[in-house]
Structures are given as structure tokens and as C-alpha cells.
Scaffold this active site. Structure first.
Site, PDB file in Angstrom:
ATOM      1  CE  LYS A 110      -8.957  -2.819  -7.312  1.00 49.06           C
ATOM      2  NZ  LYS A 110      -8.642  -1.479  -6.724  1.00 49.06           N
ATOM      3  CB  THR A 116      -8.894   1.963  -5.425  1.00 45.43           C
ATOM      4  OG1 THR A 116      -9.981   2.804  -5.823  1.00 45.43           O
ATOM      5  CG2 THR A 116      -8.941   1.768  -3.913  1.00 45.43           C
ATOM      6  CE  LYS A 141     -12.469   5.065  -4.591  1.00 43.59           C
ATOM      7  NZ  LYS A 141     -11.866   4.735  -5.889  1.00 43.59           N
TER       8      LYS A 141
END
Length: 324
Positions: free
Chosen positions: A266, A122, A198
Site C-alpha cells: 500500500k 498514510t 510521509k
């Protein structure tokens, strides 16, 4: 019975079944999987089951040894990628992707011309586009292919993959994608689109996990049995996939990290950074991000992400199964 492999294409193109990719599927490939963590190990094992020759690479020698016991190959990194036409990156973040490809001892220069990199981390879309351009300059194909589904689905070869990139990259990566995914979403010919999709998925997933923690803490404050709450809500309109998957971890007081709290600062940080570039406010995402950051600060970063419930419980002095 073998599962059905579905490819979801953009525009008017129709999905295709596993039989439609038979010529690619039947060909056995040499593949390197970089990153044998909770997701990568399942993906590598799925590739093995499909009959491919699979090299496993990880910074933890114990993970490589365990994969070798399953039938994988524990080959030195540069030798593995030089032999492979497909290299699957299942690393943590953009910094690791760049280091694996172009850092000291990076593999891009050692790979065969025409080989494909399947990048599953990602990362921001802009970073993906940069990596794709740098790889193309070396004669390499790059498929932007972030994944969703969790460790259990990875181990069964039933992931969803949000993929974008040149048609040649799709075609070259097809044997690996078939073994790893139940759903391949073909999002177009430009790298970066998969990463943007995503980010949408992670926005929802992160908010849903934080909402799960908030709901269970609220239920506890009302004296409800959390086991009963999971039973009832899982069959009611308030449920979500994340609630049904993560809430049992809280009930069982099992915070074994299938997906760690550390992932979310994150991933949601990527989401908020992208939104900030277009001036889009994301109040729900910001709130969820704050809860995950609080969980990290409390020492739960390595725990399963269901441990975000402890942030709420500590604030109200609530007792959770197994203690806070």
C-alpha cells in the site's frame, strides 16, 4: 522527568519547548481515537496518561475492551465523536478514512462545528486535500498528520508527526499532539504537505527494510552468523534505523507483526503512484515493492515486515533462524 516536546516550524520560526505550549497542554480534552491497532492503542494510552478523557473506537470489540481496562472509554462511535473536540484517525488507508468520515454511519456530520480531525493514515496528498475541503464545508478543521516511529514509540508518546493544515487546526489539536509526539514537524498551512513528506519517509523506510532482508540473506549465503552481523553492522557505516530495528526480529525468528508486510504494498504503491504522475522513475522503490508483494503472495502478509527476508532466502534455498 517529563520529555521535551519539540515543534519544528517552517521558515524562520523557532522550535518551541513543552513549556511554550503550557496553556494548551494544561487543558484536558475529550478525545476520540478511531483505530486501536498497534499504533492507535499506544497513542490512545499516551493521551490517557496526559490526563485527557479518551474514547476508543475499533471494529474489533476485544481491542475496545482492552482499552477500557486501561482506563479508556468504550462509548458508541457517534456518541463519542459528538462529545469530542479532537478526533484522531489511526486507520489503515484512504478508503477507511473516507468511510469513517463520510460513509454510512460516518462521523463528520455528528461532530461539533470547530472540532478538529487529526488524520494519521498514510494516504495520497490529493486525497488529503479532498478530505480537508469536505470537512471545511461542514465547519470542521482537518489536520494532515501522518505518523512515524513504530508501536513502541507510539506507546511512549514519542512519535514523529508530519503535520500540515490551517493554524486553527494546529492550535485546536495541540493538546493531543503534545501527548502523542516527541517531534511535531509543522510543514505549512495546506493539507497534503504532511502526506507528501510521509511518502518520502515511507520510500526510505520500505527500501531500507528490503535492503535489510537482502543483506541478511547475503550474509547467510556467506556462512556468517546473523547475530554477529547485526552486532557488527549496527556499529558500522552500513547501518540504518530499520536495520537495527528489524534485523533482530530475523535473528530471533520472531515475526510478531509490529508492522506487517501488508502495509508496504500500500505505502510504496502510494509512493510510486505519486512519482508516476510527474514521470519520476523510482527503481529502488519499485524493486523493494516487488519484494514485499512477493512476501504477500508467499503468505507472509500478516507477518512482521522483517519477514521480507524470507523472499530472498527461499529464492536461494537458504536456512534462516527458525526456518523459512
Amino acid at each position: 522527568m517529563r520529555r521535551k516536546f519539540r515543534s519544528h516550524r517552517t521558515g524562520k520560526a523557532k522550535g518551541r519547548s513543552r513549556n511554550d505550549t503550557r496553556s494548551n497542554v494544561m487543558k484536558k480534552e475529550t478525545i476520540t481515537v478511531v483505530g486501536l491497532g498497534s499504533m492507535g492503542i499506544g497513542m490512545a494510552q499516551s493521551l490517557l496518561r496526559a490526563g485527557h478523557k479518551v474514547h476508543g473506537v475499533d471494529t474489533d470489540p476485544a481491542r475496545v475492551d482492552a482499552f477500557a481496562r486501561d482506563g479508556g472509554l468504550a462509548t458508541p462511535f457517534m456518541e463519542a465523536v459528538a462529545e469530542s473536540d479532537i478526533v484522531v484517525l489511526v486507520v489503515l488507508n484512504a478508503q477507511q478514512v473516507e468511510a469513517v468520515l463520510f460513509g454510512e454511519g460516518g462521523c463528520a456530520e455528528a461532530m461539533r462545528k470547530g472540532a478538529v480531525i487529526v488524520s494519521c493514515a498514510t494516504v495520497p496528498p490529493a486525497f488529503t486535500r479532498e478530505m480537508a475541503e469536505r470537512c471545511a464545508a461542514l465547519g470542521l478543521l482537518y489536520l494532515d498528520a501522518p505518523i512515524s516511529g513504530g508501536a513502541a514509540r507510539a506507546s511512549r508518546g514519542e512519535l514523529s508527526i508530519f503535520a500540515s493544515g490551517p493554524q486553527a487546526a494546529f492550535d485546536r489539536a495541540c493538546p493531543a499532539l503534545d501527548a502523542m509526539a516527541a517531534n511535531l514537524f509543522d510543514l505549512g498551512r495546506e493539507a497534503g504537505i504532511g502526506s507528501a513528506m510521509k511518502a518520502v519517509n515511507q520510500l526510505l523506510a520500505g527500501v531500507h527494510i528490503a535492503a535489510m532482508g537482502e543483506a541478511l540473506a547475503f550474509a547467510s549465503s556467506q556462512g556468517l552468523s546473523l547475530e554477529r552481523v547485526v552486532e557488527v553492522i549496527s556499529q558500522s557505516a552500513g547501518t540504518s534505523w530499520m536495520f537495527e530495528n528489524r534485523a533482530p526480529h530475523v535473528v530471533e525468528a520472531d515475526y510478531t507483526p509490529h508492522s506487517a508486510v501488508n502495509i508496504w504494498p500500500k505505502d510504496l504503491g502510494i509512493v510510486t503512484a505519486i512519482a508516476g504522475q510527474s514521470g519520476l522513475p523510482l527503481p529502488l522503490t519499485e524493486s523493494a515493492l516487488a519484494q514485499f508483494r512477493a512476501a504477500v503472495e508467499a503468505g507472509d502478509g500478516q507477518a512482521d515486515d522483517a519477514a521480507v527476508v524470507k523472499v530472498y532466502a527461499r529464492a536461494a534455498g537458504l536456512e534462516l533462524p527458525g526456518g523459512v
